[in-house]
Design an enzyme around this catalytic site. Structure first.
Site: not given
Lengths: 151, 424
Positions: B240, B378
């Protein structure tokens, strides 16, 4: 690949105004299906009279493809026998996944689902209700069916 | 922001930061998707790699690969130097006191699991408590649920409000005499909320509670100083923050790591092995069983070098401007509801549109070359809190442009009309 192939007017219509949507009084089989990846959930209510699907309705939430597919399915299977409905399941499954699938003849409005094949990430959306149906119809003891998942 | 009548005014690009020059460092941004220039707005899921990372990975694979910490031959020494050099970079990047406080992991998820199993599990007793928040990613929920099941400890969840904010007073009120661990996100992946981690970590420490901060969504958007923050553990993922997948790190305060038993057993984490007794390696190797993701670490080191070489302050200011522009561009769309309106937000905008399921939105946007995430991110408890199954999420990196956000808004409006929304 064109968006209009996926979202045909029939699909948009059945998403906006789903047919046979809601609870079913006197249902004989109620099966839940879910697509954990996208959170789609539906409950399929069937009233079976002997070998025949006397009535069918569905509830839940999902994307346009999943909602329209379930709506179209309920129209297509109402009044059919188990064997006829399962044969339809096989044909729709092939329509969604097999590039060499037989032509859409005889599928009526369900042929509108053929565009989904070009969008692999969305095939599960269209097939969720059908897998749920097949599980319900194939089970010898419908009350004992665990929830159906596309994963 | 909710004033639908207001036409979004495009803020001037900060003069100090040249986004077009930056974009040329990221080869993938030149590609087209379905005939349109790619607008990659899914950085919260995984960011793209700059040339420098791609070249470091390539160079390693072409010229230097061997196993680390094992051979005396040249390639093994070169691979070891590059792997350990990456650890030095991570330690400096987070301002850790020592390189021995950096444990390489597969990513944030593995780092949280390591702490849950190696730190928490041996000491949790029935009736102890682990405190988390309602906005955590599954990776900061499930490992704690598992360890609670294993030990009889109780998982306590601090509430959020309609903005997606956390009330620090409420969190502190839940820090009780049995609370052993407090774990929270630095930045929410589903809502973009920046949590008041400085205050919460300090409150927990004052009560003798161990602290873990999930930094997966924070490290791409701002400098992190673990010593200033004062947490015991800080977890993040490389992919990320412009590095490859499969590599991340756990920062652990040395005094904590020292008293933790190894988590996984195997090669590299031992000093001596006999069938009677094994002695464990020193930090951080005690926690790195087996051949690690060497090439991933090399890529992570290169990503940190890259971030050190750019105008990071300007880049982060640009990201903040992108977020503000996204709010302004999306808010006027009829039927669009922003999910997560915290006063301190970073990096992303989550939203739902009446009559348009997020997955249909994702497909329509993809046809316009725009990549966003759709789904529950999630974070199913967050979705449940807002009473929705899923959202669409556009998440930004400093290589994104105002034009891409304008394209996003146009495409969302197109989807809304396609699915029969009011003309508005």
């Amino acid at each position: 690949m064109d968006l209009q192939d996926l979202y045909r007017d029939v699909i948009l219509d059945h998403n906006r105004t789903p047919r046979n949507f809601g609870p079913l009084e006197g249902s004989s089989t109620d099966v839940q299906g879910s697509n954990p990846l996208c959170g789609d959930r539906l409950t399929l209510h069937l009233r079976l009279a002997g070998d025949r699907i006397e009535d069918v309705r569905f509830e839940g939430h999902g994307c346009a493809i999943s909602t329209a597919s379930a709506s179209l399915m309920t129209e297509a299977i109402k009044g059919r026998t188990r064997a006829e409905a399962l044969a339809l399941f096989e044909r729709v499954h092939a329509l969604l996944t097999d590039d060499a699938a037989a032509p859409d003849e005889g599928l009526g409005k369900l042929a509108a689902l053929s565009g989904v094949r070009e969008f692999p990430a969305r095939v599960k959306c269209a097939s969720l209700c059908w897998h749920t149906l097949a599980t319900a119809l194939k089970s010898p003891a419908p009350d004992a069916i665990a929830a159906v998942s596309t994963e | 922001m909710s004033d639908a009548a207001r036409t979004p005014v495009r803020p001037a690009e900060p003069a100090a930061f040249d986004v077009e020059t930056m974009r040329r460092e990221f080869p993938v941004l030149a590609r087209r998707v379905h005939g349109h220039p790619l607008a990659y707005l899914d950085n919260g899921a995984s960011s793209q790699a700059p040339r420098r990372v791609i070249e470091a990975v390539d160079d390693y694979a072409r010229s230097h690969h061997a196993n680390v910490h094992r051979g005396v031959h040249t390639l093994s020494e070169e691979a070891t130097a590059r792997y350990e050099g990456a650890r030095d970079r991570v330690a400096r990047w987070l301002n850790a006191a020592s390189r021995t406080e950096i444990v390489f992991t597969r990513g944030t998820t593995e780092a949280v699991n390591l702490v849950a199993q190696s730190y928490a599990r041996p000491q949790l007793r029935a009736g102890d408590e682990v405190l988390i928040t309602h906005l955590e990613h599954h990776a900061n929920i499930v490992p704690w649920q598992m360890v609670c099941e294993q030990t009889g400890a109780k998982l306590v969840v601090a509430p959020i409000d309609e903005r997606g904010e956390l009330d620090p007073d409420a969190v502190e009120a839940l820090m009780g005499p049995r609370t052993r661990v407090f774990a929270c996100a630095h930045v929410s992946n589903a809502l973009g909320t920046v949590l008041p981690v400085e205050r919460l970590v300090a409150s927990a420490r004052a009560r003798g509670i161990a602290t873990l901060v999930d930094g997966a969504q924070a490290v791409p958007h701002g400098a992190v100083d673990v010593r200033a923050l004062g947490c015991d553990f800080y977890a993040f993922s490389g992919h990320k923050m412009y590095a490859p997948t499969g590599i991340g790190a756990l920062y652990g305060r040395e005094s904590m790591l020292e008293r933790m038993p190894p988590w996984q057993g195997g090669g590299d984490m031992i000093l001596t092995v006999s069938f009677e007794r094994t002695t464990y390696n020193a930090l951080p190797y005690k926690f790195e069983a087996g051949t690690p993701n060497i090439v991933g670490a090399v890529g992570l080191g290169a990503a940190i070098d890259f971030l050190g070489s750019i105008d990071l302050r300007g880049a982060h200011a640009h990201e903040a401007a992108l977020l503000e522009h996204a709010h302004a561009a999306l808010a006027p769309i009829p039927g669009l509801r922003l999910i997560g309106t915290a006063r301190r937000k970073l990096g992303l905008v989550s939203f739902v549109v009446d009559g348009v399921h997020p997955h249909d939105l994702g497909t329509v946007l993809d046809q316009d070359g725009i990549a966003i995430r759709t789904g529950h991110h999630c974070a199913m408890p967050v979705m449940d809190f807002f009473g929705i199954p899923a959202t669409a999420r556009a998440s930004f990196a400093f290589y994104n442009t105002f034009d891409e956000i304008d394209r996003l808004a146009v495409s969302v409006e197109r989807a809304r009309r396609l699915f029969g929304g009011d003309v508005g």
